[in-house]
Scaffold this motif. Structure first.
Motif, PDB file in Angstrom:
ATOM      1  N   PRO A   1       0.843  -1.195   0.000  1.00 32.98           N
ATOM      2  CA  PRO A   1       0.000   0.000   0.000  1.00 32.98           C
ATOM      3  C   PRO A   1       0.876   1.242   0.000  1.00 32.98           C
ATOM      4  O   PRO A   1       1.722   1.404   0.867  1.00 32.98           O
TER       5      PRO A   1
ATOM      6  N   ILE B   1       5.632   4.204  -0.360  1.00 34.56           N
ATOM      7  CA  ILE B   1       6.802   4.271   0.519  1.00 34.56           C
ATOM      8  C   ILE B   1       7.734   3.079   0.288  1.00 34.56           C
ATOM      9  O   ILE B   1       8.944   3.232   0.115  1.00 34.56           O
ATOM     10  N   LEU B   2       7.144   1.865   0.286  1.00 34.98           N
ATOM     11  CA  LEU B   2       7.994   0.676   0.201  1.00 34.98           C
ATOM     12  C   LEU B   2       8.740   0.597  -1.130  1.00 34.98           C
ATOM     13  O   LEU B   2       9.966   0.407  -1.128  1.00 34.98           O
TER      14      LEU B   2
ATOM     15  N   THR C   1      11.533   3.128  -1.064  1.00 40.67           N
ATOM     16  CA  THR C   1      12.668   2.741  -0.224  1.00 40.67           C
ATOM     17  C   THR C   1      13.492   1.651  -0.900  1.00 40.67           C
ATOM     18  O   THR C   1      14.723   1.665  -0.843  1.00 40.67           O
TER      19      THR C   1
ATOM     20  N   LEU D   1      15.820   2.816  -3.331  1.00 46.01           N
ATOM     21  CA  LEU D   1      17.015   3.377  -2.698  1.00 46.01           C
ATOM     22  C   LEU D   1      17.909   2.279  -2.128  1.00 46.01           C
ATOM     23  O   LEU D   1      19.129   2.307  -2.273  1.00 46.01           O
ATOM     24  N   LEU D   2      17.289   1.280  -1.465  1.00 42.15           N
ATOM     25  CA  LEU D   2      18.068   0.329  -0.664  1.00 42.15           C
ATOM     26  C   LEU D   2      18.726  -0.753  -1.508  1.00 42.15           C
ATOM     27  O   LEU D   2      19.845  -1.177  -1.202  1.00 42.15           O
TER      28      LEU D   2
ATOM     29  N   VAL E   1      22.073   0.108  -3.018  1.00 43.36           N
ATOM     30  CA  VAL E   1      23.049   0.203  -1.925  1.00 43.36           C
ATOM     31  C   VAL E   1      23.434  -1.187  -1.449  1.00 43.36           C
ATOM     32  O   VAL E   1      24.606  -1.480  -1.178  1.00 43.36           O
TER      33      VAL E   1
ATOM     34  N   LYS F   1      31.384   5.686   6.511  1.00 44.06           N
ATOM     35  CA  LYS F   1      30.704   4.390   6.661  1.00 44.06           C
ATOM     36  C   LYS F   1      29.738   4.416   7.833  1.00 44.06           C
ATOM     37  O   LYS F   1      28.617   3.906   7.744  1.00 44.06           O
TER      38      LYS F   1
ATOM     39  N   LEU G   1      21.088   4.321   6.591  1.00 46.24           N
ATOM     40  CA  LEU G   1      20.401   3.104   6.143  1.00 46.24           C
ATOM     41  C   LEU G   1      19.413   2.620   7.194  1.00 46.24           C
ATOM     42  O   LEU G   1      18.280   2.234   6.870  1.00 46.24           O
TER      43      LEU G   1
ATOM     44  N   ALA H   1      16.399   4.841   7.107  1.00 52.56           N
ATOM     45  CA  ALA H   1      15.505   4.573   5.976  1.00 52.56           C
ATOM     46  C   ALA H   1      14.729   3.284   6.208  1.00 52.56           C
ATOM     47  O   ALA H   1      13.491   3.243   6.058  1.00 52.56           O
ATOM     48  N   ALA H   2      15.450   2.224   6.597  1.00 53.26           N
ATOM     49  CA  ALA H   2      14.787   0.934   6.769  1.00 53.26           C
ATOM     50  C   ALA H   2      13.791   0.989   7.927  1.00 53.26           C
ATOM     51  O   ALA H   2      12.662   0.496   7.818  1.00 53.26           O
TER      52      ALA H   2
ATOM     53  N   THR I   1      10.654   2.935   7.024  1.00 53.99           N
ATOM     54  CA  THR I   1       9.773   2.178   6.137  1.00 53.99           C
ATOM     55  C   THR I   1       9.053   1.088   6.910  1.00 53.99           C
ATOM     56  O   THR I   1       7.836   0.899   6.752  1.00 53.99           O
TER      57      THR I   1
ATOM     58  N   HIS J   1       6.393   2.565   9.052  1.00 55.28           N
ATOM     59  CA  HIS J   1       5.273   2.987   8.211  1.00 55.28           C
ATOM     60  C   HIS J   1       4.392   1.801   7.840  1.00 55.28           C
ATOM     61  O   HIS J   1       3.162   1.865   7.894  1.00 55.28           O
ATOM     62  N   MET J   2       5.051   0.669   7.464  1.00 58.19           N
ATOM     63  CA  MET J   2       4.265  -0.487   7.017  1.00 58.19           C
ATOM     64  C   MET J   2       3.503  -1.119   8.170  1.00 58.19           C
ATOM     65  O   MET J   2       2.348  -1.529   8.005  1.00 58.19           O
TER      66      MET J   2
ATOM     67  N   GLN K   1       0.597   1.195   8.802  1.00 56.35           N
ATOM     68  CA  GLN K   1      -0.401   1.107   7.723  1.00 56.35           C
ATOM     69  C   GLN K   1      -1.243  -0.163   7.872  1.00 56.35           C
ATOM     70  O   GLN K   1      -2.468  -0.144   7.757  1.00 56.35           O
TER      71      GLN K   1
ATOM     72  N   ASP L   1      -2.920 -10.732  23.545  1.00 54.87           N
ATOM     73  CA  ASP L   1      -3.003 -11.860  24.472  1.00 54.87           C
ATOM     74  C   ASP L   1      -3.441 -11.389  25.852  1.00 54.87           C
ATOM     75  O   ASP L   1      -3.348 -12.136  26.803  1.00 54.87           O
TER      76      ASP L   1
END
Lengths: 331, 98
Positions: free
Chosen positions: A202, A205-206, A209, A212-213, A216, B65, B72, B75-76, B79, B82-83, B86, B97
């Motif tokens: 959805p 964003i994914l 990313t 980009l990733l 790299v 580095k 990195l 960014a990861a 994301t 966000h997921m 969502q 539980d």
């Protein structure tokens, strides 16, 4: 003292062989699994007697512990499947408070949680103090470090770990690669063809990313592979990075990816082991022993093997994640 | 000496954020507030640790580095957060539980 030890060893040996025989000969699957766990513990004891405590720990944890738990869970599933077939309705385990089912249920549903602070605190304190003691009593022995250092000039590379992995103890690394390959063959032989269902991400964003990733990750993977000859790095790490990038791609947009064709995929997956074996056989023929290199050829051969191994490891990780054989090659 | 002191202070400060983020992940009631706690550990905590480690770096390449690692993870982590958010927004929280 030594007589006692000899008697202990003999009893241990007899026990290992006896338990192994009883495990194989047992007609009751549950009993066989329990005997298998016992076998693993006895084997761990044998490793201790061989003065290999690391392997003993691994055997106790993986061989007896995790494998035993996996086998027990499999057994329970098998039973419910068989019961469903016999009675034609979903199987519910009998409400037997004792006996083997209690253990199985304990594996599935942990007991209701009691929010008590002290067990966790005591556990943390014990583990923490154990770790601190272990750090305090670091053994003073240098191990095999001087031996490795003395032979670095003939290894073909500049980093001791790579030298050990791909030259001095190349046999171990070869077997590790073979095990990775066998794991994939095992997954494929289960005969699943259903791939991960397409789950469109959805929002933007994914994919953004990933755009980009992934580049790299590719650059980092190749860098780590190249760095392996003079710094920490090498085929396994590089393969893991590239494999992670591939898994991300598979997860994020399975529909847009073309299915990998069968033959090149298989060639790529076996490349590491095959090339390693070829080089090893060549070494045997040229008189350096199996998996031995001529000094001048060590560097190019190691790089060659590492490149092939990286490719194989990355492909294998993605294929293991997807877990299905490539569609349409049942030949 | 100054560099070492700075490293210790910065890394310890980063660890405080990690501890706070972990406590939040364990104690907060719902997905959104847990994510909110986690981002503190990822962004500020790791940022401080990286900043502290920069004083120990051997040269500009090492510093770059370290920065790359932080970017990195940012960014990861963003994301992933966000997921998760969502998914929770569209499908509701997973069966808890409690």
């Amino acid at each position: 003292m030594s007589l006692l030890l000899v008697i202990f060893d003999l009893v241990l040996l007899a026990g290992i062989i006896g338990v192994a025989w009883r495990c194989l000969a047992s007609t009751d699957l549950f009993r066989a699994v329990v005997l298998f766990i016992t076998f693993g513990l006895l084997l761990a004891l044998a490793w201790v007697r061989l003065e290999a405590p690391d392997i003993a720990l691994a055997e106790a944890a993986i061989g007896a512990g995790i494998t035993g738990a996996l086998l027990l869970v499999t057994l329970e599933r098998l039973r419910s499947i068989m019961a469903e077939r016999h009675s034609g309705r979903p199987h519910t385990p009998p409400p037997d408070p004792s006996g083997p089912h209690a253990l199985l249920r304990a594996l599935h549903d942990p007991p209701p949680e009691r929010h008590s602070f002290f067990p966790a605190l005591i556990f943390a304190l014990v583990v923490g103090s154990l770790l601190v003691t272990a750090l305090w009593h670091q053994p003073q022995s240098t191990g095999l470090e001087p031996v490795v250092d003395a032979h670095m000039d003939v290894s073909g590379v500049d980093h001791p770990i790579t030298a050990v992995l791909l030259n001095f103890r190349a046999y171990d690394t070869f077997l590790e690669l073979a095990i990775v390959l066998i794991a994939l063959l095992g997954a494929w032989s289960l005969g699943r063809h259903d791939l991960i269902p397409a789950r469109p991400a959805p929002g933007p964003i994914l994919p953004g990313t990933l755009r980009l990733l992934v580049p790299v990750a590719i650059v980092t993977g190749v860098y780590v592979l190249w760095a392996g000859s003079h710094a920490p790095g090498g085929a396994f790490q590089a393969g893991a990075i590239l494999g992670a990038a591939g898994i991300l791609l598979v997860l994020a947009r399975p529909r847009q990816l073309p299915m990998a064709p069968g033959i090149p995929l298989r060639l790529g997956i076996t490349a590491g082991v095959a090339l390693f074996l070829l080089v090893g056989l060549y070494g045997l023929g040229a008189g350096h022993g199996f998996l031995g290199y001529a000094d001048a050829w060590a560097y190019p051969l190691i790089i060659l093997i590492e490149v092939a191994a990286t490719l194989s490891i990355a492909l294998t990780l993605v294929a293991l994640f997807v877990a299905g054989r490539p569609a349409g090659d049942d030949a | 000496m100054i560099a070492n002191t700075l490293t210790v202070i910065l890394v310890l400060a980063g660890l405080v954020f990690f501890a706070a983020g972990t406590a939040g992940l364990l104690r907060f009631p719902d997905v959104y507030s847990r994510l909110h706690a986690l981002t503190k550990a990822d962004n500020v905590g790791l940022g401080l640790v990286i900043l502290g480690l920069m004083f120990q770096a051997g040269g500009p390449a090492d510093i770059l580095k370290l920065i790359l690692i932080w970017v990195l993870v940012l960014a990861a982590g963003t994301t992933a957060a966000h997921m998760v958010a969502q998914r929770t927004w569209t499908h509701g929280e997973f069966e808890s539980d409690r």
